[in-house]
Motif scaffolding. Sequence first.
Motif, PDB file in Angstrom:
ATOM      1  N   ALA A  68       0.844  -1.319   0.124  1.00 53.54           N
ATOM      2  CA  ALA A  68       0.074   0.074   0.028  1.00 53.54           C
ATOM      3  C   ALA A  68       0.785   1.150  -0.157  1.00 53.54           C
ATOM      4  N   VAL A  69       0.297   2.155  -0.681  1.00 52.54           N
ATOM      5  CA  VAL A  69       1.171   3.650  -0.730  1.00 52.54           C
ATOM      6  C   VAL A  69       0.005   4.666  -0.296  1.00 52.54           C
ATOM      7  N   ILE A  70       0.502   5.390   0.579  1.00 52.26           N
ATOM      8  CA  ILE A  70      -0.542   6.198   1.417  1.00 52.26           C
ATOM      9  C   ILE A  70       0.033   7.599   1.567  1.00 52.26           C
ATOM     10  N   GLY A  71      -0.772   8.510   1.090  1.00 56.01           N
ATOM     11  CA  GLY A  71      -0.320   9.968   1.374  1.00 56.01           C
ATOM     12  C   GLY A  71      -1.716  10.797   1.792  1.00 56.01           C
ATOM     13  N   LEU A  72      -1.422  11.702   2.746  1.00 54.44           N
ATOM     14  CA  LEU A  72      -2.527  12.413   3.455  1.00 54.44           C
ATOM     15  C   LEU A  72      -2.655  13.818   3.215  1.00 54.44           C
ATOM     16  N   GLU A  73      -3.707  14.230   3.189  1.00 51.21           N
ATOM     17  CA  GLU A  73      -3.956  15.777   2.968  1.00 51.21           C
ATOM     18  C   GLU A  73      -4.882  16.068   4.345  1.00 51.21           C
ATOM     19  N   VAL A  74      -4.166  16.681   5.259  1.00 48.16           N
ATOM     20  CA  VAL A  74      -4.793  17.114   6.501  1.00 48.16           C
ATOM     21  C   VAL A  74      -5.180  18.414   6.683  1.00 48.16           C
ATOM     22  N   VAL A  99      -1.936  20.659   5.194  1.00 44.08           N
ATOM     23  CA  VAL A  99      -0.770  19.817   5.167  1.00 44.08           C
ATOM     24  C   VAL A  99      -0.898  18.845   4.314  1.00 44.08           C
ATOM     25  N   VAL A 100      -0.151  18.529   3.364  1.00 44.75           N
ATOM     26  CA  VAL A 100       0.062  17.752   2.343  1.00 44.75           C
ATOM     27  C   VAL A 100       1.076  16.702   2.570  1.00 44.75           C
ATOM     28  N   SER A 101       1.056  15.535   2.807  1.00 45.51           N
ATOM     29  CA  SER A 101       2.284  14.535   2.843  1.00 45.51           C
ATOM     30  C   SER A 101       2.589  13.971   1.470  1.00 45.51           C
ATOM     31  N   GLU A 102       3.988  13.618   1.411  1.00 45.38           N
ATOM     32  CA  GLU A 102       4.579  12.825   0.335  1.00 45.38           C
ATOM     33  C   GLU A 102       3.816  11.476   0.598  1.00 45.38           C
ATOM     34  N   PRO A 103       3.642  10.448  -0.816  1.00 44.81           N
ATOM     35  CA  PRO A 103       3.152   9.144  -0.583  1.00 44.81           C
ATOM     36  C   PRO A 103       4.245   8.541   0.260  1.00 44.81           C
ATOM     37  N   ASP A 104       4.514   8.523   1.437  1.00 43.68           N
ATOM     38  CA  ASP A 104       5.466   7.819   2.100  1.00 43.68           C
ATOM     39  C   ASP A 104       5.258   6.689   3.170  1.00 43.68           C
ATOM     40  N   VAL A 110      -7.475  10.639   2.815  1.00 43.72           N
ATOM     41  CA  VAL A 110      -6.601   9.880   2.751  1.00 43.72           C
ATOM     42  C   VAL A 110      -6.241   9.471   1.332  1.00 43.72           C
ATOM     43  N   ASN A 111      -5.181   9.408   0.676  1.00 45.35           N
ATOM     44  CA  ASN A 111      -4.873   8.938  -0.633  1.00 45.35           C
ATOM     45  C   ASN A 111      -4.080   7.457  -0.593  1.00 45.35           C
ATOM     46  N   ILE A 112      -4.926   6.449  -1.273  1.00 42.47           N
ATOM     47  CA  ILE A 112      -4.388   5.154  -1.346  1.00 42.47           C
ATOM     48  C   ILE A 112      -3.941   4.778  -2.500  1.00 42.47           C
ATOM     49  N   SER A 113      -3.129   3.868  -2.869  1.00 44.99           N
ATOM     50  CA  SER A 113      -2.964   2.992  -4.064  1.00 44.99           C
ATOM     51  C   SER A 113      -2.186   1.853  -3.586  1.00 44.99           C
ATOM     52  N   GLU A 137       6.748   1.899  -9.913  1.00 48.59           N
ATOM     53  CA  GLU A 137       5.614   2.662 -10.139  1.00 48.59           C
ATOM     54  C   GLU A 137       4.474   2.757  -9.134  1.00 48.59           C
ATOM     55  N   PHE A 138       3.864   3.867  -8.885  1.00 47.46           N
ATOM     56  CA  PHE A 138       2.607   3.655  -7.993  1.00 47.46           C
ATOM     57  C   PHE A 138       1.344   3.277  -8.780  1.00 47.46           C
ATOM     58  N   GLY A 139       0.586   2.642  -8.018  1.00 46.76           N
ATOM     59  CA  GLY A 139      -0.752   2.297  -8.707  1.00 46.76           C
ATOM     60  C   GLY A 139      -1.644   3.613  -8.861  1.00 46.76           C
ATOM     61  N   THR A 140      -2.949   3.046  -9.169  1.00 46.59           N
ATOM     62  CA  THR A 140      -3.773   4.277  -9.331  1.00 46.59           C
ATOM     63  C   THR A 140      -4.176   4.625  -8.016  1.00 46.59           C
ATOM     64  N   LYS A 141      -4.536   6.067  -7.788  1.00 41.41           N
ATOM     65  CA  LYS A 141      -4.798   6.505  -6.525  1.00 41.41           C
ATOM     66  C   LYS A 141      -6.164   6.831  -6.272  1.00 41.41           C
ATOM     67  N   ILE A 142      -6.741   6.490  -4.954  1.00 36.05           N
ATOM     68  CA  ILE A 142      -7.958   6.583  -4.526  1.00 36.05           C
ATOM     69  C   ILE A 142      -8.173   7.560  -3.459  1.00 36.05           C
ATOM     70  N   ARG A 169      -9.803   2.695 -11.358  1.00 33.48           N
ATOM     71  CA  ARG A 169      -9.692   3.986 -11.905  1.00 33.48           C
ATOM     72  C   ARG A 169      -9.651   4.919 -11.013  1.00 33.48           C
ATOM     73  N   GLN A 170      -8.884   6.275 -11.237  1.00 35.50           N
ATOM     74  CA  GLN A 170      -8.653   7.219 -10.271  1.00 35.50           C
ATOM     75  C   GLN A 170     -10.077   7.682  -9.744  1.00 35.50           C
ATOM     76  N   GLU A 171     -10.397   7.714  -8.477  1.00 39.08           N
ATOM     77  CA  GLU A 171     -11.708   8.339  -8.214  1.00 39.08           C
ATOM     78  C   GLU A 171     -11.786   9.023  -6.714  1.00 39.08           C
TER      79      GLU A 171
HETATM   80  P1  ADP Z   1      -4.044  15.812  -6.618  1.00 41.78           P
HETATM   81  O1  ADP Z   1      -3.298  16.483  -7.578  1.00 41.78           O
HETATM   82  O2  ADP Z   1      -4.770  14.693  -7.144  1.00 41.78           O
HETATM   83  O3  ADP Z   1      -4.583  16.391  -5.502  1.00 41.78           O
HETATM   84  P2  ADP Z   1      -1.423  15.236  -5.434  1.00 41.78           P
HETATM   85  O4  ADP Z   1      -0.178  14.904  -6.369  1.00 41.78           O
HETATM   86  O5  ADP Z   1      -1.460  16.790  -5.080  1.00 41.78           O
HETATM   87  O6  ADP Z   1      -2.704  14.754  -6.269  1.00 41.78           O
HETATM   88  O7  ADP Z   1      -1.381  14.549  -4.374  1.00 41.78           O
HETATM   89  C1  ADP Z   1      -2.352  14.504  -3.195  1.00 41.78           C
HETATM   90  C2  ADP Z   1      -2.108  13.449  -2.123  1.00 41.78           C
HETATM   91  O8  ADP Z   1      -2.034  12.169  -2.663  1.00 41.78           O
HETATM   92  C3  ADP Z   1      -0.549  13.599  -1.480  1.00 41.78           C
HETATM   93  O9  ADP Z   1      -0.853  13.547  -0.050  1.00 41.78           O
HETATM   94  C4  ADP Z   1       0.177  12.485  -2.172  1.00 41.78           C
HETATM   95  O10 ADP Z   1       1.137  12.031  -1.322  1.00 41.78           O
HETATM   96  C5  ADP Z   1      -0.778  11.423  -2.238  1.00 41.78           C
HETATM   97  N1  ADP Z   1      -0.383  10.708  -3.435  1.00 41.78           N
HETATM   98  C6  ADP Z   1      -0.097  11.012  -4.777  1.00 41.78           C
HETATM   99  N2  ADP Z   1      -0.073   9.770  -5.540  1.00 41.78           N
HETATM  100  C7  ADP Z   1      -0.183   8.595  -4.686  1.00 41.78           C
HETATM  101  C8  ADP Z   1      -0.443   7.274  -4.981  1.00 41.78           C
HETATM  102  N3  ADP Z   1      -0.164   6.985  -6.350  1.00 41.78           N
HETATM  103  N4  ADP Z   1      -0.818   6.648  -4.186  1.00 41.78           N
HETATM  104  C9  ADP Z   1      -1.154   7.247  -2.927  1.00 41.78           C
HETATM  105  N5  ADP Z   1      -1.023   8.582  -2.522  1.00 41.78           N
HETATM  106  C10 ADP Z   1      -0.539   9.209  -3.307  1.00 41.78           C
END
Ligand code: ADP
Length: 479
Positions: free
Chosen positions: A5-11, A157-162, A199-202, A210-215, A248-250
Amino acid sequence: MKYEAVIGLEVHVQIRTASKMFCSCPNRYGAEPNTLICPVCMGYPGTLPVPNHEAILKAVRAGLLTGCRIARFSKFDRKNYFYPDLPKNYQISQLDLPFCEHGALHLSGTGFSGAPLPEKSVGITRIHLEEDPAKLTHAAGASGADYNRAGVPLLEVVSEPDMRSADEAYAYLTALKEIMQYGDISDCDMEKGQMRCDVNISLRPVGQKEFGTKIELKNLNSFRAAHRAVEYEIWRQADILDRGETLRQETRGWNDDRGESYLMRTKEQAHDYRYFPDPDLMPVTFTDAEIEALRAALPELPAAKRERFVAECGLTPYDAEVLTLDRAVAAYFDAAAKLTKSPKLVANWIISELLRLLGEEKISIDACKITPAALAELVDLIEKGTINGKIAKEVFAEMFATGKKPAAIVEEKGLVQVSDSGAISAVVTEAIRANPAQVEQYKAGNAKVLQFLVGQVMKLSRGKANPQLVIAELKKQLG
Ligand code: ADP
Ligand code: MG
Ligand code: ZN
């Protein structure tokens, strides 16, 4: 599990300020709807925004506390969309020049499940400042809009997908909340909507770069819900991928009652916000000296506090963890610890008695009648042998109820510990005479009975005898 799982948060975090971001309306939660509004936050034509200096300084402080680079030049942009929560039809936000970029948050401790976490840092992409829209409430057949919230200063606060697990996401949220609270930026009361997260998850096959499709999952209103939602979404996405289908991205919502996510919109329905610089607002600039002055004034963060409590006050890492969960509790301990030579004992009293009582009585530590100085005094009375531990509990309860000083309570109730050997010898003799059967058992080799006899002596002394001396005297008289 074949997938990672790859997760990034927007808080979103509401900044605590006296007034709103661009007008002088109070920034206050809980008032009658639509009573804290004015022509500016209602978007009347001809009004002009005036930036809130305190909010900007707190945004910069949030950046400094998370190791971000602070922009020397930044500006506000208009994010255009048409919706009833936004009377101007645009939100003042920041697009390409946010106040803070390139920071990181260190994760520590355990996640929601209690499992230990790997030592790791999660990158912070950016922190920008914007205004909160109004709060919409939907009921059967009707909707309400409360513009008291419109214009409240809001950090994004936008995190990296870490992050790689629900536990890491949970730990990230916990760490971010701690920083916001310790930095005096926000109270982060989730029930009041002061901290909200998306929460963004792929998923990607283990080993794939490569990252998968983000939800994107929206509207998670507690850390627990965020944790559940991530676990659910990992399961849902893995199931789809396992069936050979593609995601699909949603954007999805989270229904915490049902424990399910649901579709809100797909990528094709994404907004085009037509951002452009807000012509009503001047760019904001900082000199290096100004930033350094703000850095010099930063408060101590919980991680540093925990280290100091362990190194200087002799606490265990667990004690330090409990005492720093809440900034006010940490400040309370700090104040009391400074006034005594036994900070470890102070910590024990706070953790085992004070926090328990506060919880039972639903009182915040700020409203507690026992001052840090009074607790320090109580600990010193125990250390000096003026009162014993059992009496101390009684004194503590009285302090908690009345706010009286411990010495005054001890004096008033005549609770001073009896350490006089003559007096102790007399009660011990009395206890031995009153309990011949137990004395017999003790003499026959049942050592456990001693505890019973100690109890009898303590009772006769109304709890005031020095227990160490009682034990010694009992052993002596029983031969
Ligand atoms: P958007 O333009 O759709 O808002 P961003 O690039 O601004 O996308 O990223 C928004 C959030 O999604 C950030 O927290 C980022 O870390 C996270 N994110 C980006 N790509 C992925 C991915 N493939 N999987 C999980 N999280 C991701
Ligand atoms: Mg985004
Ligand atoms: Zn206003």
